[in-house]
Structures are given as structure tokens and as C-alpha cells.
Design an enzyme around this catalytic site. Structure first.
Site, PDB file in Angstrom:
ATOM      1  N   TYR A 165       1.156  -1.395  -0.069  1.00  0.00           N
ATOM      2  CA  TYR A 165       0.095   0.079   0.002  1.00  0.00           C
ATOM      3  C   TYR A 165       0.963   1.106  -0.068  1.00  0.00           C
ATOM      4  O   TYR A 165       1.770   1.235   0.879  1.00  0.00           O
ATOM      5  CB  TYR A 165      -0.755   0.007   1.177  1.00  0.00           C
ATOM      6  CG  TYR A 165      -1.628  -0.972   1.677  1.00  0.00           C
ATOM      7  CD1 TYR A 165      -2.135  -2.052   0.633  1.00  0.00           C
ATOM      8  CD2 TYR A 165      -1.613  -1.452   3.254  1.00  0.00           C
ATOM      9  CE1 TYR A 165      -2.945  -3.211   1.326  1.00  0.00           C
ATOM     10  CE2 TYR A 165      -2.358  -2.463   3.465  1.00  0.00           C
ATOM     11  CZ  TYR A 165      -3.055  -3.397   2.367  1.00  0.00           C
ATOM     12  OH  TYR A 165      -3.524  -4.693   2.848  1.00  0.00           O
TER      13      TYR A 165
ATOM     14  N   PHE B  27       5.590   0.705   6.527  1.00  0.00           N
ATOM     15  CA  PHE B  27       6.471  -0.401   6.491  1.00  0.00           C
ATOM     16  C   PHE B  27       6.995  -0.561   4.955  1.00  0.00           C
ATOM     17  O   PHE B  27       8.027  -0.735   4.830  1.00  0.00           O
ATOM     18  CB  PHE B  27       5.939  -1.674   6.889  1.00  0.00           C
ATOM     19  CG  PHE B  27       5.736  -1.487   8.409  1.00  0.00           C
ATOM     20  CD1 PHE B  27       6.719  -1.572   9.406  1.00  0.00           C
ATOM     21  CD2 PHE B  27       4.344  -1.460   8.769  1.00  0.00           C
ATOM     22  CE1 PHE B  27       6.484  -1.769  10.523  1.00  0.00           C
ATOM     23  CE2 PHE B  27       4.148  -1.464  10.509  1.00  0.00           C
ATOM     24  CZ  PHE B  27       5.256  -1.613  11.190  1.00  0.00           C
ATOM     25  N   CYS B  28       6.025  -0.409   3.934  1.00  0.00           N
ATOM     26  CA  CYS B  28       6.124  -0.503   2.714  1.00  0.00           C
ATOM     27  C   CYS B  28       7.223   0.643   2.165  1.00  0.00           C
ATOM     28  O   CYS B  28       8.175   0.483   1.437  1.00  0.00           O
ATOM     29  CB  CYS B  28       4.989  -0.187   1.875  1.00  0.00           C
ATOM     30  SG  CYS B  28       3.754  -1.721   2.078  1.00  0.00           S
TER      31      CYS B  28
ATOM     32  N   CYS C 134       1.654   2.925   3.237  1.00  0.00           N
ATOM     33  CA  CYS C 134       1.925   2.154   4.407  1.00  0.00           C
ATOM     34  C   CYS C 134       3.284   2.529   4.941  1.00  0.00           C
ATOM     35  O   CYS C 134       4.230   2.337   3.909  1.00  0.00           O
ATOM     36  CB  CYS C 134       1.693   0.667   4.114  1.00  0.00           C
ATOM     37  SG  CYS C 134       2.832  -0.503   4.817  1.00  0.00           S
TER      38      CYS C 134
END
Length: 280
Positions: free
Chosen positions: A14, A19-20, A17
Site C-alpha cells: 500500500y 513499512f512499505c 503504509c
């Protein structure tokens, strides 16, 4: 440097996001080409091939296809692969075994052992970390980004109903939603996340004004970097720099980000990070 085409990467993500965003910052800085598959956060049909149902997921092909899960594992495994020519990517990934644990809420989750370690031999370790303290510091702050900094994002971007709506407007614009789905996601999501952010605030014992926690956290980071180096990694970012930058970047364009830039000391470091990643 890797020979062209020797590592084919596809990132399932996403866009908003944290973490992404960390994984993208790492791949971009290292000049690794990758394809992006934006996952629909409601249906998630793009990752139906995977029993691991979270993003980011990185599919890597370095001779044979391989799935890497968890942002910190992805970063540690690929970094190890870039430095060490001894092991195949498959062998390196096997050094980060998933372990099933149960959260306080009774939910089964996977944790990954060693996820902040690079799997290097003594000679390689000396080359990357000339003194032991450098490695310890990098691991400490990578963990801090995952365990603390990331939890300050939602309570700050959904702090008020107005901010929650602005955040969801951004999420729907940048994410993968159908028209009707996007409309409902924006309005229902904003209301839901406004209340979720209050729950998160309580769970992580945040102050009434969650901005204060954000300001304290980023100033703590700036202090750890210090006045005498450009980045925690010295003249170039290390994995902790990339993790912190990746997490903070998801707030760009939102009120929380502008407030953070005005009320903390982060701006010079943040701009240096933007520049080195742009040049990579």
C-alpha cells in the site's frame, strides 16, 4: 553493484503504509529496480497467492523465485545479498525463520528472529561496521523505528476528524480503490480510524496531545545522529536512516508532517535524505 537483471524484484504494497515506504526507501537508495503492485486494502486479491496476508511482500528472483515477508527481514536479507557473494538469496532468507507468537490480544502472528542482523562473515562485517558500536547503534534505531516511531503515525494523522478525512482523501487518491469503494473508504475509513487512533493512543500510552510524542521522538532521533555527521551512517545513510526516513515520509502532504517540520529539528537531516535518495 549487481549485473543488470540479476535480481528481479516485485513489491506488493500500500503506498501509504510506513513499512512499505521503508522498503521503497531502501531499494531506491541502493538503485535496485523493482516493479510495484498496489494492493487493494479491502479485497487484497493481488496477494491471494500468499498465506502471509500483510504487506509489504517482496517477490525476488535471483535465479529462482522467492517470497520475502516483513519489511525489516526484506531489508536485512537483500542488504546481506548485496554485500555477501557467498550465499544464494534463498540461503540468506533461511537465516530469518518465521516464529509463531500470540499477541496480548490473543492473535496469532509471525515474528522473525534476527531480523535486524546482516548475515555476514567476519571480514564482511569489518568492512560494513568498522567498530562494533556502529552495528549496535544501527540495529537499536531500526528496532526503534518499528517498535515506537511507526506507532506515532496513525494517532497523529487521524488526530482530529478533519485530519482523518484529509488522510483518507490522500490514501484513496494514492491507493487502489474502485470509485464507490473509494467513496466509502474515505468517509467510513476516516470515521473508523479517528476512533482507532484514540485506541492506539491509549495502547501506546501516548500523551493527550499526540504531537508532543511525535516531536519528542524525532528530536530524540536528531540528537542520536548528532551535529558532527550528516547521517547516522556518517557521510551516507545506513539502514537506520533509511528506516526512519521511510516511516516519516508517509505523512508528507498532511498537517502532521508540516507541524513536525516546524516544531522539531528534523528538517536538515530529512532534506539530506531526500537528496541522496533522489540522486541514487
Amino acid at each position: 553493484q549487481l549485473p543488470a537483471g540479476s535480481l528481479q524484484l516485485t513489491l506488493y504494497q500500500y503506498k501509504t503504509c510506513p513499512f512499505c515506504s521503508k522498503v521503497r526507501a531502501f531499494l531506491d537508495y541502493h538503485g535496485l529496480p523493482y516493479e510495484i503492485v498496489e494492493v487493494n486494502p479491502i479485497m487484497r486479491k493481488e496477494i491471494k497467492f500468499s498465506s502471509y496476508r500483510k504487506v509489504p511482500i517482496l517477490l525476488a528472483n535471483a535465479g529462482s523465485p522467492l517470497q520475502l515477508n516483513d519489511s525489516s527481514v526484506i531489508i536485512s536479507a537483500i542488504k546481506t545479498y548485496l554485500i555477501s557473494k557467498r550465499n544464494s538469496l534463498e540461503e540468506i532468507v533461511s537465516f530469518y525463520p518465521p516464529m509463531k507468537t500470540v499477541t496480548e490480544q490473543g492473535k496469532e502472528v509471525f515474528e522473525y528472529g534476527n531480523k535486524y542482523w546482516l548475515m555476514l562473515d567476519e571480514k564482511e562485517t569489518k568492512r560494513v561496521y568498522p567498530v562494533k558500536e556502529v552495528r549496535v547503534e544501527e540495529m537499536k534505531w531500526r528496532k526503534w523505528a518499528d517498535d515506537w516511531l511507526v506507532h506515532l503515525i496513525s494517532p497523529n494523522v487521524y488526530r482530529t476528524p478533519r485530519e482523518a478525512l484529509a488522510s483518507f482523501d490522500y490514501i484513496v487518491r494514492e491507493g487502489k480503490f474502485g470509485t464507490v469503494e473509494g467513496f466509502f473508504a474515505k468517509y467510513m475509513g476516516a470515521v473508523a480510524m479517528f476512533f482507532v487512533s484514540k485506541r492506539l493512543k491509549k495502547r501506546h500510552h501516548l500523551q493527550d496531545n499526540v504531537r508532543e510524542d511525535l516531536y519528542e521522538a524525532v528530536n530524540e532521533w536528531v540528537k542520536a545522529v548528532g551535529k558532527h555527521r550528516l547521517f547516522m551512517g556518517g557521510n551516507q545513510p545506513n539502514l537506520a536512516d533509511l528506516a526512519v526516513y521511510g516511516v516519516l515520509r508517509v505523512m508528507e502532504g498532511l498537517e502532521a508532517f508540516d507541524d513536525m517540520m516546524v516544531h522539531t529539528e528534523i528538517q536538515p537531516w530529512y532534506q539530506r535524505m531526500e537528496e541522496v535518495i533522489r540522486k541514487a
